[in-house]
Design a protein around this motif. Structure first.
Motif, PDB file in Angstrom:
ATOM      1  N   LEU A  48       0.825  -1.202   0.000  1.00  0.00           N
ATOM      2  CA  LEU A  48       0.000   0.000   0.000  1.00  0.00           C
ATOM      3  C   LEU A  48       0.862   1.257   0.000  1.00  0.00           C
ATOM      4  CD1 LEU A  48      -2.846   1.176   0.129  1.00  0.00           C
ATOM      5  CD2 LEU A  48      -2.769   0.950   2.619  1.00  0.00           C
ATOM      6  N   SER A  49       1.962   1.230   0.738  1.00  0.00           N
ATOM      7  CA  SER A  49       2.874   2.382   0.775  1.00  0.00           C
ATOM      8  C   SER A  49       3.517   2.608  -0.579  1.00  0.00           C
ATOM      9  CB  SER A  49       3.952   2.153   1.842  1.00  0.00           C
ATOM     10  OG  SER A  49       3.381   2.044   3.134  1.00  0.00           O
ATOM     11  N   GLU A  50       3.958   1.525  -1.244  1.00  0.00           N
ATOM     12  CA  GLU A  50       4.577   1.650  -2.568  1.00  0.00           C
ATOM     13  C   GLU A  50       3.571   2.188  -3.581  1.00  0.00           C
ATOM     14  OE1 GLU A  50       6.086  -2.172  -3.506  1.00  0.00           O
ATOM     15  OE2 GLU A  50       7.731  -2.086  -2.045  1.00  0.00           O
ATOM     16  N   THR A  51       2.321   1.713  -3.492  1.00  0.00           N
ATOM     17  CA  THR A  51       1.283   2.198  -4.406  1.00  0.00           C
ATOM     18  C   THR A  51       1.016   3.685  -4.173  1.00  0.00           C
ATOM     19  OG1 THR A  51       0.246   0.008  -4.389  1.00  0.00           O
ATOM     20  CG2 THR A  51      -1.080   1.841  -5.204  1.00  0.00           C
ATOM     21  N   ALA A  52       0.971   4.096  -2.896  1.00  0.00           N
ATOM     22  CA  ALA A  52       0.745   5.506  -2.573  1.00  0.00           C
ATOM     23  C   ALA A  52       1.865   6.380  -3.125  1.00  0.00           C
ATOM     24  CB  ALA A  52       0.623   5.678  -1.061  1.00  0.00           C
ATOM     25  N   ARG A  53       3.109   5.902  -3.023  1.00  0.00           N
ATOM     26  CA  ARG A  53       4.239   6.677  -3.566  1.00  0.00           C
ATOM     27  C   ARG A  53       4.139   6.782  -5.088  1.00  0.00           C
ATOM     28  NH1 ARG A  53       7.184   4.087   0.649  1.00  0.00           N
ATOM     29  NH2 ARG A  53       7.721   2.346  -0.741  1.00  0.00           N
ATOM     30  N   ALA A  54       3.732   5.684  -5.727  1.00  0.00           N
ATOM     31  CA  ALA A  54       3.596   5.697  -7.191  1.00  0.00           C
ATOM     32  C   ALA A  54       2.528   6.700  -7.633  1.00  0.00           C
ATOM     33  CB  ALA A  54       3.257   4.301  -7.706  1.00  0.00           C
ATOM     34  N   VAL A  55       1.395   6.718  -6.916  1.00  0.00           N
ATOM     35  CA  VAL A  55       0.326   7.671  -7.239  1.00  0.00           C
ATOM     36  C   VAL A  55       0.804   9.099  -6.995  1.00  0.00           C
ATOM     37  CG1 VAL A  55      -1.984   8.463  -6.587  1.00  0.00           C
ATOM     38  CG2 VAL A  55      -1.516   6.014  -6.810  1.00  0.00           C
ATOM     39  N   ARG A  56       1.519   9.294  -5.886  1.00  0.00           N
ATOM     40  CA  ARG A  56       2.062  10.623  -5.584  1.00  0.00           C
ATOM     41  C   ARG A  56       2.995  11.111  -6.684  1.00  0.00           C
ATOM     42  NH1 ARG A  56       6.632  10.558  -1.325  1.00  0.00           N
ATOM     43  NH2 ARG A  56       7.586   9.681  -3.219  1.00  0.00           N
ATOM     44  N   ASP A  57       3.747  10.181  -7.289  1.00  0.00           N
ATOM     45  CA  ASP A  57       4.696  10.536  -8.345  1.00  0.00           C
ATOM     46  C   ASP A  57       4.042  10.655  -9.712  1.00  0.00           C
ATOM     47  OD1 ASP A  57       6.700  10.573  -6.466  1.00  0.00           O
ATOM     48  OD2 ASP A  57       7.338   8.519  -6.830  1.00  0.00           O
ATOM     49  N   GLY A  58       2.711  10.450  -9.772  1.00  0.00           N
ATOM     50  CA  GLY A  58       2.002  10.692 -11.028  1.00  0.00           C
ATOM     51  C   GLY A  58       1.399   9.484 -11.696  1.00  0.00           C
ATOM     52  N   ASP A  59       1.648   8.282 -11.198  1.00  0.00           N
ATOM     53  CA  ASP A  59       1.082   7.086 -11.811  1.00  0.00           C
ATOM     54  C   ASP A  59      -0.278   6.803 -11.180  1.00  0.00           C
ATOM     55  OD1 ASP A  59       0.497   4.746 -13.064  1.00  0.00           O
ATOM     56  OD2 ASP A  59       2.130   3.562 -12.179  1.00  0.00           O
ATOM     57  N   ILE A  60      -1.311   7.481 -11.698  1.00  0.00           N
ATOM     58  CA  ILE A  60      -2.642   7.323 -11.108  1.00  0.00           C
ATOM     59  C   ILE A  60      -3.339   6.066 -11.608  1.00  0.00           C
ATOM     60  CG2 ILE A  60      -2.950   9.793 -10.732  1.00  0.00           C
ATOM     61  CD1 ILE A  60      -4.608   9.895 -13.259  1.00  0.00           C
ATOM     62  N   THR A  61      -2.660   5.247 -12.396  1.00  0.00           N
ATOM     63  CA  THR A  61      -3.240   3.968 -12.820  1.00  0.00           C
ATOM     64  C   THR A  61      -2.946   2.854 -11.820  1.00  0.00           C
ATOM     65  OG1 THR A  61      -1.258   3.380 -14.116  1.00  0.00           O
ATOM     66  CG2 THR A  61      -2.989   4.632 -15.242  1.00  0.00           C
ATOM     67  N   ARG A  62      -2.020   3.101 -10.896  1.00  0.00           N
ATOM     68  CA  ARG A  62      -1.672   2.082  -9.900  1.00  0.00           C
ATOM     69  C   ARG A  62      -2.802   1.875  -8.911  1.00  0.00           C
ATOM     70  NH1 ARG A  62       3.874   1.098  -8.905  1.00  0.00           N
ATOM     71  NH2 ARG A  62       3.201  -0.050  -7.053  1.00  0.00           N
ATOM     72  N   ARG A  63      -2.993   0.611  -8.520  1.00  0.00           N
ATOM     73  CA  ARG A  63      -3.994   0.267  -7.534  1.00  0.00           C
ATOM     74  C   ARG A  63      -3.383  -0.651  -6.489  1.00  0.00           C
ATOM     75  NH1 ARG A  63      -5.687   3.797  -9.962  1.00  0.00           N
ATOM     76  NH2 ARG A  63      -7.731   4.081 -10.963  1.00  0.00           N
ATOM     77  N   ALA A  64      -3.839  -0.506  -5.241  1.00  0.00           N
ATOM     78  CA  ALA A  64      -3.358  -1.358  -4.156  1.00  0.00           C
ATOM     79  C   ALA A  64      -4.040  -2.723  -4.220  1.00  0.00           C
ATOM     80  CB  ALA A  64      -3.625  -0.694  -2.814  1.00  0.00           C
ATOM     81  N   VAL A  65      -3.307  -3.769  -3.829  1.00  0.00           N
ATOM     82  CA  VAL A  65      -3.853  -5.125  -3.811  1.00  0.00           C
ATOM     83  C   VAL A  65      -4.518  -5.369  -2.461  1.00  0.00           C
ATOM     84  CG1 VAL A  65      -3.326  -7.587  -3.976  1.00  0.00           C
ATOM     85  CG2 VAL A  65      -2.077  -5.930  -5.388  1.00  0.00           C
ATOM     86  N   MET A  82     -10.475   6.248  -3.862  1.00  0.00           N
ATOM     87  CA  MET A  82     -10.019   7.635  -3.926  1.00  0.00           C
ATOM     88  C   MET A  82      -9.138   7.867  -5.136  1.00  0.00           C
ATOM     89  SD  MET A  82      -9.167   8.269   0.116  1.00  0.00           S
ATOM     90  CE  MET A  82      -8.440   9.868  -0.224  1.00  0.00           C
ATOM     91  N   THR A  83      -8.275   6.911  -5.442  1.00  0.00           N
ATOM     92  CA  THR A  83      -7.382   7.048  -6.600  1.00  0.00           C
ATOM     93  C   THR A  83      -8.183   7.061  -7.898  1.00  0.00           C
ATOM     94  OG1 THR A  83      -5.665   5.866  -5.381  1.00  0.00           O
ATOM     95  CG2 THR A  83      -5.364   6.095  -7.747  1.00  0.00           C
ATOM     96  N   ALA A  84      -9.229   6.205  -7.957  1.00  0.00           N
ATOM     97  CA  ALA A  84     -10.068   6.166  -9.158  1.00  0.00           C
ATOM     98  C   ALA A  84     -10.788   7.508  -9.351  1.00  0.00           C
ATOM     99  CB  ALA A  84     -11.076   5.030  -9.053  1.00  0.00           C
ATOM    100  N   ARG A  85     -11.285   8.082  -8.258  1.00  0.00           N
ATOM    101  CA  ARG A  85     -11.940   9.394  -8.348  1.00  0.00           C
ATOM    102  C   ARG A  85     -10.952  10.477  -8.759  1.00  0.00           C
ATOM    103  NH1 ARG A  85     -15.681   9.214  -2.836  1.00  0.00           N
ATOM    104  NH2 ARG A  85     -17.177   7.657  -3.600  1.00  0.00           N
ATOM    105  N   LEU A  86      -9.734  10.379  -8.225  1.00  0.00           N
ATOM    106  CA  LEU A  86      -8.699  11.335  -8.607  1.00  0.00           C
ATOM    107  C   LEU A  86      -8.390  11.233 -10.099  1.00  0.00           C
ATOM    108  CD1 LEU A  86      -6.500  13.404  -7.900  1.00  0.00           C
ATOM    109  CD2 LEU A  86      -4.990  11.485  -7.342  1.00  0.00           C
ATOM    110  N   ALA A  87      -8.291   9.992 -10.589  1.00  0.00           N
ATOM    111  CA  ALA A  87      -8.019   9.786 -12.020  1.00  0.00           C
ATOM    112  C   ALA A  87      -9.151  10.355 -12.866  1.00  0.00           C
ATOM    113  CB  ALA A  87      -7.836   8.297 -12.306  1.00  0.00           C
ATOM    114  N   GLU A  88     -10.400  10.149 -12.401  1.00  0.00           N
ATOM    115  CA  GLU A  88     -11.557  10.685 -13.135  1.00  0.00           C
ATOM    116  C   GLU A  88     -11.535  12.204 -13.143  1.00  0.00           C
ATOM    117  OE1 GLU A  88     -16.463  10.478 -12.941  1.00  0.00           O
ATOM    118  OE2 GLU A  88     -15.219   9.218 -11.632  1.00  0.00           O
TER     119      GLU A  88
END
Length: 244
Positions: A48-65, A82-88
């Protein structure tokens, strides 16, 4: 007695060994269970932490397992929502920015075309505000009126008309224009040197509180028409004087 003592010591030693073996087995099992529990807890958190860092760095396609149906799993689900809403939201913003860029490009193109027509028009064009104050004038208007652009800016457009040619009720005249009516009139302008010209004038609202005044100098045409009328009248008088 010695034999009984030996047997008792042997039984004690065996019991002690069994207890030690049980303690070791319990410790090993506890360690194994601890490793499983740690992996079950730590690995999802790391993911979850790695996914959060990826989203923070701009990869909004990443999802946590979501590994398990527990609090961490629920946290992963909430994070993905939340990430899906952000991407939308970002997708909508990109679309709006693209549409705005396209609109701005079309607006610039339209302004360039209008500027070309404005500068090259055969008719004089004055642009005024809703108080008839001149904002701009094309080259033909400056030529007709005999003013430079800096001399025209700030003047009252209706003030260029002869006093007797001005609308008796300027506000009513303005209201007709602002209502969408295109007014076409024949009038007389005063040039910078004091000479007057006869002009056909069209007045219309072009939006944003601006009014466009188109003018065409018809002074020579009017003189020609007047001379022709005089000749016709003269010929009519001659014909009337000829005896039949």
């Amino acid at each position: 007695a010695e034999l009984d003592a030996a047997r008792a010591f042997s039984g004690f030693r065996q019991g002690t060994l069994l207890i030690l073996l049980l303690i070791l087995a319990a410790g090993g099992l506890a360690g194994f269970l601890a490793i499983i529990i740690i992996r079950r807890t730590v690995h999802p958190i790391q993911d979850l932490s790695e996914t959060a860092r990826a989203v923070r760095d701009g990869d909004i396609t990443r999802r946590a397992v979501k590994y398990h149906d527990d609090e961490i799993g629920n946290l992963a689900t909430t994070f993905n929502t939340m990430t899906a809403r952000l991407a939308e939201t970002l997708g909508g913003l990109r679309l709006k920015i693209s549409e705005q860029s396209s609109t701005q490009a079309k607006l610039r193109e339209s302004e360039q075309k209008y500027r070309a027509v404005f500068e090259q028009a055969a008719e004089g064009i004055l642009i005024t505000d809703s108080r008839w104050i001149i904002l701009n004038a094309n080259p033909r208007a400056r030529e007709i009126l005999g003013y430079e652009i800096d001399e025209l800016r700030g003047k009252n457009g209706l003030g260029l008309l002869l006093e007797e040619e001005r609308p008796p009720d300027p506000q009513a005249f303005l209201n007709r224009v602002l209502s969408g009516e295109v007014l076409r009139i024949e009038t007389r302008f005063c040039k910078s040197g004091g000479d007057c010209i006869i002009a056909e004038m069209g007045v219309n609202d072009i939006g944003d509180g601006r009014i466009q005044i188109l003018s065409r100098n018809i002074t020579e045409r009017k003189r020609t028409e007047q001379a022709l009328d005089q000749q016709i009248q003269f010929l009519g008088a001659l014909l009337a004087a000829v005896p039949y």
